[in-house]
Write a protein that holds these residues in place. Structure first.
Motif, PDB file in Angstrom:
ATOM      1  N   GLY A 288       0.988  -1.459   0.037  1.00 41.67           N
ATOM      2  CA  GLY A 288      -0.105   0.041  -0.039  1.00 41.67           C
ATOM      3  C   GLY A 288       0.828   1.186  -0.103  1.00 41.67           C
ATOM      4  N   ALA A 289       1.964   1.302   0.667  1.00 39.33           N
ATOM      5  CA  ALA A 289       2.743   2.517   0.786  1.00 39.33           C
ATOM      6  C   ALA A 289       3.419   2.418  -0.566  1.00 39.33           C
ATOM      7  CB  ALA A 289       3.743   2.170   1.887  1.00 39.33           C
ATOM      8  N   GLY A 290       3.771   1.684  -1.116  1.00 37.28           N
ATOM      9  CA  GLY A 290       4.250   1.611  -2.601  1.00 37.28           C
ATOM     10  C   GLY A 290       3.401   2.235  -3.462  1.00 37.28           C
ATOM     11  N   LEU A 291       2.355   1.763  -3.502  1.00 35.98           N
ATOM     12  CA  LEU A 291       1.083   2.255  -4.374  1.00 35.98           C
ATOM     13  C   LEU A 291       0.893   3.692  -4.118  1.00 35.98           C
ATOM     14  CD1 LEU A 291      -0.902   1.654  -6.764  1.00 35.98           C
ATOM     15  CD2 LEU A 291      -2.510   0.714  -5.003  1.00 35.98           C
ATOM     16  N   ALA A 292       0.852   4.091  -2.944  1.00 39.21           N
ATOM     17  CA  ALA A 292       0.450   5.223  -2.742  1.00 39.21           C
ATOM     18  C   ALA A 292       1.651   6.403  -3.106  1.00 39.21           C
ATOM     19  CB  ALA A 292       0.452   5.736  -1.080  1.00 39.21           C
ATOM     20  N   THR A 293       2.846   6.129  -3.117  1.00 36.24           N
ATOM     21  CA  THR A 293       3.873   6.600  -3.700  1.00 36.24           C
ATOM     22  C   THR A 293       3.842   6.869  -5.107  1.00 36.24           C
ATOM     23  OG1 THR A 293       5.472   6.072  -2.013  1.00 36.24           O
ATOM     24  CG2 THR A 293       6.475   7.001  -3.569  1.00 36.24           C
ATOM     25  N   LEU A 294       3.527   5.736  -5.711  1.00 34.67           N
ATOM     26  CA  LEU A 294       3.366   5.950  -7.205  1.00 34.67           C
ATOM     27  C   LEU A 294       2.292   6.719  -7.455  1.00 34.67           C
ATOM     28  CD1 LEU A 294       3.787   4.808 -10.082  1.00 34.67           C
ATOM     29  CD2 LEU A 294       2.234   2.894  -9.635  1.00 34.67           C
ATOM     30  N   LEU A 295       1.088   6.604  -7.119  1.00 39.54           N
ATOM     31  CA  LEU A 295       0.006   7.675  -7.362  1.00 39.54           C
ATOM     32  C   LEU A 295       0.450   9.076  -7.371  1.00 39.54           C
ATOM     33  CD1 LEU A 295      -2.942   5.608  -6.258  1.00 39.54           C
ATOM     34  CD2 LEU A 295      -2.155   5.921  -8.409  1.00 39.54           C
ATOM     35  N   SER A 296       1.047   9.352  -6.023  1.00 42.84           N
ATOM     36  CA  SER A 296       1.483  10.804  -5.815  1.00 42.84           C
ATOM     37  C   SER A 296       2.407  11.192  -6.844  1.00 42.84           C
ATOM     38  CB  SER A 296       2.459  10.808  -4.658  1.00 42.84           C
ATOM     39  OG  SER A 296       2.871  12.260  -4.306  1.00 42.84           O
ATOM     40  N   GLU A 297       3.440  10.667  -7.446  1.00 46.48           N
ATOM     41  CA  GLU A 297       4.413  10.753  -8.326  1.00 46.48           C
ATOM     42  C   GLU A 297       3.583  10.985  -9.942  1.00 46.48           C
ATOM     43  OE1 GLU A 297       7.416  12.185  -9.852  1.00 46.48           O
ATOM     44  OE2 GLU A 297       7.510  11.686  -7.853  1.00 46.48           O
ATOM     45  N   LEU A 298       2.530  10.177  -9.983  1.00 48.52           N
ATOM     46  CA  LEU A 298       1.952  10.329 -11.369  1.00 48.52           C
ATOM     47  C   LEU A 298       1.181  11.785 -11.138  1.00 48.52           C
ATOM     48  CD1 LEU A 298       0.422   9.253 -13.984  1.00 48.52           C
ATOM     49  CD2 LEU A 298      -1.264   8.229 -12.415  1.00 48.52           C
ATOM     50  N   GLY A 299       0.609  12.101 -10.023  1.00 47.54           N
ATOM     51  CA  GLY A 299       0.144  13.738 -10.022  1.00 47.54           C
ATOM     52  C   GLY A 299       0.850  14.692 -10.196  1.00 47.54           C
ATOM     53  N   ILE A 300       2.215  14.366  -9.683  1.00 52.13           N
ATOM     54  CA  ILE A 300       3.415  15.468  -9.938  1.00 52.13           C
ATOM     55  C   ILE A 300       3.736  15.572 -11.467  1.00 52.13           C
ATOM     56  CG2 ILE A 300       5.836  15.988  -9.455  1.00 52.13           C
ATOM     57  CD1 ILE A 300       3.819  16.538  -7.068  1.00 52.13           C
ATOM     58  N   PHE A 301       3.800  14.412 -11.995  1.00 54.50           N
ATOM     59  CA  PHE A 301       4.120  14.337 -13.490  1.00 54.50           C
ATOM     60  C   PHE A 301       3.129  15.160 -14.314  1.00 54.50           C
ATOM     61  CE2 PHE A 301       3.634  11.929 -17.711  1.00 54.50           C
ATOM     62  CZ  PHE A 301       4.845  12.644 -18.032  1.00 54.50           C
ATOM     63  N   LEU A 302       1.811  14.832 -13.947  1.00 52.24           N
ATOM     64  CA  LEU A 302       0.892  15.355 -14.688  1.00 52.24           C
ATOM     65  C   LEU A 302       0.737  16.904 -14.761  1.00 52.24           C
ATOM     66  CD1 LEU A 302      -1.991  12.745 -14.584  1.00 52.24           C
ATOM     67  CD2 LEU A 302      -0.658  12.978 -16.554  1.00 52.24           C
ATOM     68  N   SER A 303       1.139  17.301 -13.442  1.00 47.81           N
ATOM     69  CA  SER A 303       1.178  18.723 -13.274  1.00 47.81           C
ATOM     70  C   SER A 303       2.395  19.641 -13.988  1.00 47.81           C
ATOM     71  CB  SER A 303       1.222  18.900 -11.658  1.00 47.81           C
ATOM     72  OG  SER A 303       2.508  18.808 -11.202  1.00 47.81           O
ATOM     73  N   ARG A 304       3.353  18.722 -14.549  1.00 49.62           N
ATOM     74  CA  ARG A 304       4.345  19.366 -15.356  1.00 49.62           C
ATOM     75  C   ARG A 304       3.948  19.178 -16.813  1.00 49.62           C
ATOM     76  NH1 ARG A 304       5.545  19.600 -10.424  1.00 49.62           N
ATOM     77  NH2 ARG A 304       7.757  19.924  -9.673  1.00 49.62           N
ATOM     78  N   LEU A 305       3.555  18.154 -17.111  1.00 47.54           N
ATOM     79  CA  LEU A 305       3.239  17.814 -18.581  1.00 47.54           C
ATOM     80  C   LEU A 305       2.243  18.809 -19.086  1.00 47.54           C
ATOM     81  CD1 LEU A 305       3.661  16.014 -21.144  1.00 47.54           C
ATOM     82  CD2 LEU A 305       1.724  14.616 -20.211  1.00 47.54           C
ATOM     83  N   GLY A 306       1.040  19.164 -18.388  1.00 47.80           N
ATOM     84  CA  GLY A 306       0.230  19.954 -18.596  1.00 47.80           C
ATOM     85  C   GLY A 306       0.623  21.548 -19.168  1.00 47.80           C
ATOM     86  N   PRO A 307       1.314  22.094 -18.331  1.00 43.84           N
ATOM     87  CA  PRO A 307       1.742  23.326 -18.790  1.00 43.84           C
ATOM     88  C   PRO A 307       2.726  23.413 -19.854  1.00 43.84           C
ATOM     89  CG  PRO A 307       1.773  23.031 -16.303  1.00 43.84           C
ATOM     90  CD  PRO A 307       1.487  21.959 -16.753  1.00 43.84           C
ATOM     91  N   TYR A 308       3.366  22.261 -20.125  1.00 41.19           N
ATOM     92  CA  TYR A 308       4.351  22.284 -20.911  1.00 41.19           C
ATOM     93  C   TYR A 308       3.653  22.080 -22.542  1.00 41.19           C
ATOM     94  CZ  TYR A 308       7.847  20.336 -24.543  1.00 41.19           C
ATOM     95  OH  TYR A 308       8.634  20.208 -25.793  1.00 41.19           O
ATOM     96  N   LEU A 309       2.515  21.136 -22.327  1.00 39.88           N
ATOM     97  CA  LEU A 309       1.957  21.149 -23.740  1.00 39.88           C
ATOM     98  C   LEU A 309       1.016  22.277 -23.991  1.00 39.88           C
ATOM     99  CD1 LEU A 309       0.249  17.413 -23.025  1.00 39.88           C
ATOM    100  CD2 LEU A 309       2.444  17.772 -24.569  1.00 39.88           C
ATOM    101  N   VAL A 310       0.671  22.887 -23.071  1.00 42.82           N
ATOM    102  CA  VAL A 310      -0.018  24.266 -23.315  1.00 42.82           C
ATOM    103  C   VAL A 310       0.808  25.176 -24.086  1.00 42.82           C
ATOM    104  CG1 VAL A 310      -1.197  26.436 -22.421  1.00 42.82           C
ATOM    105  CG2 VAL A 310      -1.668  23.949 -21.605  1.00 42.82           C
ATOM    106  N   MET A 311       2.154  25.388 -23.527  1.00 43.23           N
ATOM    107  CA  MET A 311       3.160  26.477 -24.108  1.00 43.23           C
ATOM    108  C   MET A 311       3.488  26.003 -25.430  1.00 43.23           C
ATOM    109  SD  MET A 311       5.534  27.677 -21.009  1.00 43.23           S
ATOM    110  CE  MET A 311       6.378  26.311 -20.785  1.00 43.23           C
ATOM    111  N   SER A 312       3.687  24.700 -25.583  1.00 40.87           N
ATOM    112  CA  SER A 312       4.541  24.020 -26.764  1.00 40.87           C
ATOM    113  C   SER A 312       3.467  24.056 -28.075  1.00 40.87           C
ATOM    114  CB  SER A 312       4.800  22.467 -26.770  1.00 40.87           C
ATOM    115  OG  SER A 312       3.650  21.787 -26.402  1.00 40.87           O
ATOM    116  N   ARG A 313       2.449  24.533 -27.850  1.00 47.11           N
ATOM    117  CA  ARG A 313       1.337  24.599 -28.936  1.00 47.11           C
ATOM    118  C   ARG A 313       1.636  26.001 -29.734  1.00 47.11           C
ATOM    119  NH1 ARG A 313      -4.445  24.865 -26.422  1.00 47.11           N
ATOM    120  NH2 ARG A 313      -4.996  25.497 -28.628  1.00 47.11           N
TER     121      ARG A 313
END
Length: 453
Positions: free
Chosen positions: A406-431
């Motif tokens: 459970g600790a490992g799964l929670a860590t994975l989901l947290s990092e997924l949220g961080i990654f999406l918060s970076r990918l979104g602004p980059y995709l918007v700018m790169s348009r």
């Protein structure tokens, strides 16, 4: 690739090679130190040592100003045109930030130590939480020294302090294993390793400043204490809090696992993360080498090269991620067994979860520095805060229900949220072809107001 991008990649890979060599040697020494310390103290006492060090490190990283980033962000143009007065003011500003962070960290550590000593398993039989060890936070902030080495392209020197720290710990652990040192002795060893690294970083930075032609006559005296560069405080706050939350989150997860599952589980969780992160470390070392190059491209308004560099790195990371997953599946459980003498059974699932987390963190390699260099640090901070609001309670809940998995799964989901918060602004700018509206301040490296912001 055009010639400019080829030259950039040559510098990035050369500097990454320096960082990787130093970090690789340090990681090997750290693994050896872990194995020796576990056998000298036992898994439970090593877990207590780990939790005490995690607490002090958390106090430091949670209050630390990332002084090397404003030094590069705003000092690159000043350094290139040899504007000594403005650069000296900025350098002194960054050194002050390091000192302020250290004093705040010590205050926080002293205030929190007595309560947390009981919370994460400091036994009554050892007496009071070792308050003397908390002063080690005064020797953990070397951001301005690292910024000098990176700005002057002396990456081969920036890894020496970490290597020295690893050597001190490893040699000390050998002595501790042979001489049957106590937990207090190992705490003193960890303290000495931080002091050694701090001293060496400071000496090297002063040497570099004294041997750089553009900074001949450099002095921290006779200039204002704080720099009047426009936007400096907002940028420093954004990158510092984002990085503090990033590193603090890693250490807090160890503390949460220790509180929920005990010191032994905290040790297993932490070493599993070290193994997973270590396998992904070669690519992660590219971030500090890439950031100054992106700042230089930004100053030149070379948006095409920025986009080309980002796309090339993302392609390379895809292939590297496959290698990391395979290594985790086949080598990771054996390595965990060798280090902590725990059985192979049940470790592969945790390793794969943590390795996937490390891979998601890899994809930040081009995204985070490009967003920071384009003055989007505040967006990174907002994404980090939003993710942490749910990640730590989620970790506590899943660890209570499913234990280490459970600790490992929670860590994975947290990092997924961080990654999406970076990918979104980059995709918007790169348009936009030229990263339209990418920067709120069109020339942050050279924009200086008449008074402090």
């Amino acid at each position: 690739m055009n010639n400019r991008v080829r030259a950039l990649f040559a510098r990035v890979f050369r500097n990454t090679g320096y960082l990787l060599t130093g970090k690789g040697a340090t990681a090997a020494l750290a693994l050896g130190s872990t194995a020796l310390a576990v056998r000298a103290l036992g898994l439970e006492e090593y877990g207590i040592l780990l939790l005490i060090n995690s607490f002090t490190s958390s106090c430091s990283v949670g209050t630390r100003f990332q002084s090397w980033q404003p030094l590069l962000q705003y000092g690159n143009a000043l350094f290139k045109r040899a504007d000594k007065t403005a650069f000296q003011t900025l350098m002194r500003h960054c050194a002050v930030l390091d000192g302020m962070g250290a004093l705040i960290a010590l205050t926080v550590a002293l205030l929190c130590s007595l309560w947390l000593g009981h919370a994460f398993g400091w036994p009554e039989s050892y007496g009071r939480m070792p308050l003397w060890y908390l002063t080690v936070v005064l020797f953990m902030n070397t951001g301005s020294a690292l910024g000098v080495m990176r700005l002057t392209n002396r990456y081969e020197l920036s890894v020496l302090a970490d290597a020295l720290s690893g050597i001190v710990r490893f040699l000390g652990c050998i002595a501790g294993f042979v001489l049957h040192w106590t937990l207090q002795d190992f705490l003193a060893l960890w303290y000495a390793s931080f002091v050694a690294a701090f001293t060496l970083d400071g000496v090297i930075a002063l040497w570099v400043l004294g041997h750089t032609d553009a900074l001949k006559g450099f002095s921290l005296w006779g200039v204002p204490w704080l720099s009047p560069i426009k936007g400096l405080w907002r940028f420093t706050f954004s990158v510092s809090v984002d990085q503090a939350l990033s590193r603090l989150s890693t250490r807090l997860t160890v503390l949460v696992v220790g509180i929920v599952l005990g010191p032994q589980s905290a040790a297993i969780y932490n070493v599993t993360w070290q193994i997973s992160d270590g396998m992904a470390r070669p690519a992660q070392m590219m971030t500090p080498a890439l950031y100054p190059e992106l700042v230089a491209l930004r100053d030149k308004r070379d948006w095409a090269s920025i986009r080309q560099v980002t796309n090339r790195i993302l392609q390379a990371l895809g292939a590297f991620s496959v290698v990391v997953i395979l290594a985790a599946a086949f080598v990771g459980p054996w390595l965990l067994h060798v280090l902590l003498t725990v059985p192979w059974s049940g470790t592969r699932t945790l390793l794969l979860l943590m390795t996937t987390t490390a891979i998601l963190d890899l994809w930040d390699v081009p995204l985070e520095p490009i967003l920071v260099s384009l003055n989007r640090a505040h967006q990174l901070l907002l994404g980090r805060v939003a993710t942490m609001c749910f990640s730590l309670p989620f970790l506590y809940w899943l660890a209570s229900i499913w234990g280490m998995t459970g600790a490992g799964l929670a860590t994975l989901l947290s990092e997924l949220g961080i990654f999406l918060s970076r990918l979104g602004p980059y995709l918007v700018m790169s348009r936009h072809k030229n990263f339209q509206n990418a920067q709120e301040d069109p020339a942050p490296s050279s924009s200086i107001s008449e008074s402090e912001e």
